[in-house]
Design an enzyme around this catalytic site. Structure first.
Site, mmCIF file in Angstrom:
data_model
loop_
_atom_site.group_PDB
_atom_site.id
_atom_site.type_symbol
_atom_site.label_atom_id
_atom_site.label_comp_id
_atom_site.label_asym_id
_atom_site.label_seq_id
_atom_site.Cartn_x
_atom_site.Cartn_y
_atom_site.Cartn_z
ATOM 1 N N LYS A 22 -45.950 3.214 -69.223
ATOM 2 C CA LYS A 22 -45.070 4.113 -68.451
ATOM 3 C C LYS A 22 -45.744 5.466 -68.240
ATOM 4 O O LYS A 22 -45.804 5.990 -67.137
ATOM 5 C CB LYS A 22 -43.742 4.335 -69.167
ATOM 6 C CG LYS A 22 -42.911 5.466 -68.525
ATOM 7 C CD LYS A 22 -41.619 5.709 -69.259
ATOM 8 C CE LYS A 22 -41.700 6.633 -70.422
ATOM 9 N NZ LYS A 22 -41.807 8.058 -70.091
ATOM 10 N N ASN A 23 -46.261 6.042 -69.327
ATOM 11 C CA ASN A 23 -46.784 7.409 -69.237
ATOM 12 C C ASN A 23 -48.118 7.503 -68.521
ATOM 13 O O ASN A 23 -48.657 8.586 -68.341
ATOM 14 C CB ASN A 23 -46.834 8.048 -70.622
ATOM 15 C CG ASN A 23 -45.426 8.310 -71.111
ATOM 16 O OD1 ASN A 23 -44.473 8.297 -70.323
ATOM 17 N ND2 ASN A 23 -45.271 8.530 -72.400
ATOM 18 N N CYS A 116 -36.068 13.313 -70.689
ATOM 19 C CA CYS A 116 -35.287 13.212 -71.934
ATOM 20 C C CYS A 116 -35.011 14.591 -72.533
ATOM 21 O O CYS A 116 -35.902 15.445 -72.549
ATOM 22 C CB CYS A 116 -36.047 12.384 -72.973
ATOM 23 S SG CYS A 116 -36.151 10.642 -72.584
ATOM 24 N N ARG A 121 -38.623 21.826 -73.467
ATOM 25 C CA ARG A 121 -39.647 21.253 -72.569
ATOM 26 C C ARG A 121 -40.006 22.163 -71.395
ATOM 27 O O ARG A 121 -39.924 21.749 -70.230
ATOM 28 C CB ARG A 121 -39.219 19.869 -72.073
ATOM 29 C CG ARG A 121 -38.885 18.908 -73.194
ATOM 30 C CD ARG A 121 -38.679 17.496 -72.710
ATOM 31 N NE ARG A 121 -39.954 16.828 -72.500
ATOM 32 C CZ ARG A 121 -40.052 15.565 -72.059
ATOM 33 N NH1 ARG A 121 -38.957 14.891 -71.769
ATOM 34 N NH2 ARG A 121 -41.214 14.996 -71.904
ATOM 35 N N PRO A 122 -40.439 23.379 -71.646
ATOM 36 C CA PRO A 122 -40.843 24.259 -70.539
ATOM 37 C C PRO A 122 -42.107 23.725 -69.869
ATOM 38 O O PRO A 122 -42.786 22.861 -70.429
ATOM 39 C CB PRO A 122 -41.131 25.586 -71.252
ATOM 40 C CG PRO A 122 -41.525 25.199 -72.648
ATOM 41 C CD PRO A 122 -40.726 23.953 -72.968
ATOM 42 N N ILE A 123 -42.446 24.198 -68.668
ATOM 43 C CA ILE A 123 -43.718 23.811 -68.041
ATOM 44 C C ILE A 123 -44.592 25.045 -67.801
ATOM 45 O O ILE A 123 -45.338 25.137 -66.820
ATOM 46 C CB ILE A 123 -43.504 22.992 -66.759
ATOM 47 C CG1 ILE A 123 -42.719 23.747 -65.697
ATOM 48 C CG2 ILE A 123 -42.846 21.656 -67.047
ATOM 49 C CD1 ILE A 123 -42.798 23.049 -64.309
ATOM 50 N N ASP A 124 -44.508 26.015 -68.719
ATOM 51 C CA ASP A 124 -45.274 27.263 -68.554
ATOM 52 C C ASP A 124 -46.787 27.014 -68.537
ATOM 53 O O ASP A 124 -47.505 27.680 -67.797
ATOM 54 C CB ASP A 124 -44.895 28.261 -69.677
ATOM 55 C CG ASP A 124 -44.981 27.632 -71.069
ATOM 56 O OD1 ASP A 124 -45.309 28.337 -72.033
ATOM 57 O OD2 ASP A 124 -44.724 26.397 -71.175
ATOM 58 N N ASP A 304 -43.735 9.677 -79.702
ATOM 59 C CA ASP A 304 -42.871 8.700 -79.039
ATOM 60 C C ASP A 304 -42.562 7.493 -79.922
ATOM 61 O O ASP A 304 -41.662 6.710 -79.610
ATOM 62 C CB ASP A 304 -43.506 8.239 -77.724
ATOM 63 C CG ASP A 304 -43.657 9.386 -76.744
ATOM 64 O OD1 ASP A 304 -44.439 9.260 -75.786
ATOM 65 O OD2 ASP A 304 -42.997 10.428 -76.943
ATOM 66 N N ILE A 326 -43.956 17.816 -82.487
ATOM 67 C CA ILE A 326 -44.168 18.083 -81.057
ATOM 68 C C ILE A 326 -42.913 18.632 -80.382
ATOM 69 O O ILE A 326 -42.979 19.573 -79.586
ATOM 70 C CB ILE A 326 -44.626 16.794 -80.336
ATOM 71 C CG1 ILE A 326 -45.834 16.164 -81.041
ATOM 72 C CG2 ILE A 326 -44.928 17.061 -78.857
ATOM 73 C CD1 ILE A 326 -47.133 16.931 -80.907
ATOM 74 N N ARG A 396 -35.628 2.834 -69.022
ATOM 75 C CA ARG A 396 -36.626 3.634 -68.302
ATOM 76 C C ARG A 396 -38.047 3.359 -68.805
ATOM 77 O O ARG A 396 -39.019 3.552 -68.097
ATOM 78 C CB ARG A 396 -36.352 5.136 -68.500
ATOM 79 C CG ARG A 396 -35.185 5.701 -67.692
ATOM 80 C CD ARG A 396 -35.149 7.220 -67.807
ATOM 81 N NE ARG A 396 -36.497 7.766 -67.759
ATOM 82 C CZ ARG A 396 -36.982 8.627 -68.679
ATOM 83 N NH1 ARG A 396 -36.217 9.027 -69.674
ATOM 84 N NH2 ARG A 396 -38.225 9.057 -68.575
HETATM 85 C C1 EPZ Z 1 -45.784 13.407 -72.247
HETATM 86 O O1 EPZ Z 1 -44.811 14.426 -72.023
HETATM 87 C C2 EPZ Z 1 -44.974 12.107 -72.312
HETATM 88 N N1 EPZ Z 1 -44.247 11.949 -71.071
HETATM 89 C C3 EPZ Z 1 -43.974 12.179 -73.462
HETATM 90 O O2 EPZ Z 1 -43.352 10.902 -73.577
HETATM 91 C C4 EPZ Z 1 -44.703 12.449 -74.758
HETATM 92 O O3 EPZ Z 1 -43.767 12.656 -75.777
HETATM 93 C C5 EPZ Z 1 -45.585 13.715 -74.623
HETATM 94 O O4 EPZ Z 1 -46.471 13.603 -73.499
HETATM 95 C C6 EPZ Z 1 -46.421 13.960 -75.856
HETATM 96 O O5 EPZ Z 1 -47.224 12.869 -76.143
HETATM 97 C C7 EPZ Z 1 -44.921 11.504 -69.985
HETATM 98 O O6 EPZ Z 1 -46.097 11.232 -70.001
HETATM 99 C C8 EPZ Z 1 -44.115 11.369 -68.729
HETATM 100 P P1 EPZ Z 1 -46.634 17.679 -73.389
HETATM 101 P P2 EPZ Z 1 -45.248 15.904 -71.610
HETATM 102 O O7 EPZ Z 1 -46.822 18.524 -72.183
HETATM 103 O O8 EPZ Z 1 -46.435 15.826 -70.739
HETATM 104 C C9 EPZ Z 1 -44.622 21.737 -75.000
HETATM 105 C C10 EPZ Z 1 -41.617 9.325 -73.705
HETATM 106 O O9 EPZ Z 1 -40.780 9.085 -74.599
HETATM 107 N N2 EPZ Z 1 -45.018 22.273 -73.682
HETATM 108 O O10 EPZ Z 1 -47.828 17.161 -74.076
HETATM 109 O O11 EPZ Z 1 -44.077 16.607 -71.105
HETATM 110 C C11 EPZ Z 1 -43.513 20.683 -74.859
HETATM 111 O O12 EPZ Z 1 -42.245 21.267 -74.793
HETATM 112 C C12 EPZ Z 1 -41.946 10.782 -73.327
HETATM 113 O O13 EPZ Z 1 -42.243 8.454 -73.095
HETATM 114 C C13 EPZ Z 1 -44.821 23.612 -73.424
HETATM 115 O O14 EPZ Z 1 -44.320 24.352 -74.270
HETATM 116 O O15 EPZ Z 1 -45.665 16.466 -73.055
HETATM 117 C C14 EPZ Z 1 -43.707 19.840 -76.093
HETATM 118 O O16 EPZ Z 1 -43.082 20.435 -77.174
HETATM 119 C C15 EPZ Z 1 -41.086 11.778 -74.019
HETATM 120 N N3 EPZ Z 1 -45.178 24.091 -72.206
HETATM 121 C C16 EPZ Z 1 -45.205 19.859 -76.264
HETATM 122 O O17 EPZ Z 1 -45.703 21.011 -75.566
HETATM 123 C C17 EPZ Z 1 -45.732 23.282 -71.231
HETATM 124 O O18 EPZ Z 1 -46.044 23.748 -70.115
HETATM 125 C C18 EPZ Z 1 -45.899 18.600 -75.734
HETATM 126 O O19 EPZ Z 1 -45.668 18.484 -74.392
HETATM 127 C C19 EPZ Z 1 -45.929 21.921 -71.518
HETATM 128 C C20 EPZ Z 1 -45.569 21.432 -72.759
#
Ligand code: EPZ
Length: 419
Positions: A22-23, A116, A121-124, A304, A326, A396
């Site tokens: 999926k990811n 989820c 989950r910010p995207i900063d 996950d 995480i 999903r």
């Molecule tokens: C991906 O999410 C996966 N989703 C998640 O899987 C998975 O848990 C995660 O990577 C970690 O392995 C997809 O690929 C669609 P991150 P992503 O950016 O990219 C913080 C599932 O169950 N962060 O590595 O969103 C964030 O809040 C899902 O399949 C910021 O603060 O994860 C988190 O605490 C759930 N600012 C941490 O970093 C940002 O701009 C990791 O996030 C981005 C992230």
């Protein structure tokens, strides 16, 4: 609302084949926008996130077929259009349209991503990186409007190796002028899969899978081809199930390297298994030893799999400590496990789990995708009948879950009580 009904407590045997990740596929589909050519994506899972992304692509003018686990995407008639809230809010990965649309058209309009509720989950990291690349971003009415004349190669350093931000910067810099270097990049296998897809189109991406990724921008891209890697999280979920109720359960189409941290921890708990090429054969272990789990970025223990693994820890003889590092809100499944008879004390991101405790079937809820997987594992080992509501979450991320489990002897069915 869809519900899963499970009659638990039986051992299972036979073969389960793992689907595409999926990811990975949720990034491969938006990545195809970078080319006007044709793309072929094989080993594609038929899960709701994929269907939503393909529908989103069709709103942009993509011609798409999806048969026999193969997606073909023809982008010759694609036009740059806004990704509306109707689509963007349905999943987190809609944010990959930011990188691919700005990378291709130097303009993008996209509503806030969904996903989820497991933390803020910010995207900063995504936004700051785009800004570092000279992209102008305006936030307005729960959407982002992005503009840039020319994307220049940049040096990007992440405070935290974010999966999504790493992929989005790759997408935005593939057609940039000059070279982009990402430091402290995420190393998850899905990132290597995306890079190999783009490189098959003629991109110049080096170092994917390491913490330093270099993207030499190219002018245009051609046709693309990629096989989606097996879903290591789906595989990990079935391996955990096999360690609890398996009788020589065979899980096919896995990559052992992607599962090292999970297998290491199961071995520590006393689980025995045999790897045979791209499959694993696993049987239940009657006396599981307590272990401690701390989730981490790849190649550490995947967040996950934290929730389904915590269900296994309820069956270990003694005290196990589970720590989620995480996400700040990924223990919402625990009250449901305790209602089934588990003995778990949760504090913020840490759970202290004492076992083994027999679980009894009950009505429970999937609070998010992997919490749904935790409830599924609990229902399979519990005495009696378990009813899991809010199952849309689980569907999903797990393809044909009822078929796969029924085929190895589970008494499971999906009901839709709107009927
Ligand atoms: C991906 O999410 C996966 N989703 C998640 O899987 C998975 O848990 C995660 O990577 C970690 O392995 C997809 O690929 C669609 P991150 P992503 O950016 O990219 C913080 C599932 O169950 N962060 O590595 O969103 C964030 O809040 C899902 O399949 C910021 O603060 O994860 C988190 O605490 C759930 N600012 C941490 O970093 C940002 O701009 C990791 O996030 C981005 C992230």
């Amino acid at each position: 609302m869809k519900k899963l009904i499970i009659e638990g407590g039986n051992d299972i045997s036979g073969t389960i084949k793992i689907s595409g990740a999926k990811n990975s596929i949720v990034a491969l589909i938006p990545a195809s926008i970078l080319t006007n050519g044709k793309c072929v994506i094989t080993n594609a899972p038929d899960i709701s996130d994929v269907r939503i992304l393909l529908d989103t692509m069709r709103t942009l003018g993509s011609e798409i077929t999806f048969e026999n686990e193969t997606i073909t995407i023809d982008n010759r008639n694609v036009k740059n259009k806004k990704i509306s809230e109707e689509y963007a809010s349905k999943l987190r990965a809609s944010y990959y349209f930011m990188g691919s649309l700005i990378g291709k058209y130097h303009h993008a309009e996209i509503a806030y991503p969904g996903g989820c509720v497991i933390g803020s989950r910010p995207i900063d990291y995504h936004i700051n990186s785009f800004k570092k690349m000279g992209i102008n971003i305006v936030e307005n009415n729960a959407e982002y409007i992005m503009d840039v004349d020319k994307i220049n190669g940049s040096h990007i350093y992440f405070d935290f190796p974010s999966v999504g931000a790493t992929i989005n910067v790759i997408l935005a810099s593939t057609l940039a002028s000059g070279t982009t270097v990402i430091e402290n990049a995420a190393k998850e296998p899905e990132i290597t899969n995306i890079a190999s897809f783009l490189n098959s189109m003629g991109a110049h991406i080096y170092g994917a899978g390491t913490s330093t990724i270099t993207i030499e921008g190219v002018e245009t891209l051609g046709d693309g081809y990629v096989e989606t890697i097996p879903d290591r999280i789906e595989a990990g979920t079935y391996i955990i199930i096999g360690a609890l109720i398996g009788d020589n359960l065979k899980i096919d189409n896995i990559i052992e390297k992607h599962l090292e941290s999970v297998l290491y921890k199961l071995k520590e708990a006393g689980v025995k298994y045999k790897i045979d090429d791209q499959s694993i054969i696993i049987s239940k272990t009657n006396s599981l030893k307590p272990i401690n789990i701390k989730t981490a970025v790849y190649p550490g223990f995947p967040t996950d799999l934290g929730q389904p693994m915590s269900t296994l820890l309820t069956q270990c003889a003694g005290e196990s400590i589970f720590e989620e590092t995480i996400y700040e809100n990924r223990l919402r499944h625990i009250p449901h496990l305790n209602s089934m008879g588990a003995n778990i004390k949760a504090f913020e991101r840490t759970a202290i789990i004492n076992g083994p405790t027999p679980l009894r079937g009950r009505k429970v809820k999937a609070t998010d995708l992997r919490a749904g997987a935790s409830m599924l594992v609990a229902g399979l080992i519990a005495e009696g009948r378990t009813e899991i509501s809010n199952i849309e979450h689980l569907l999903r991320g797990y393809e044909r879950i009822v078929d796969k489990l029924s085929s190895v002897g589970v008494n499971i069915r999906l009901i839709d009580d709107e009927k």
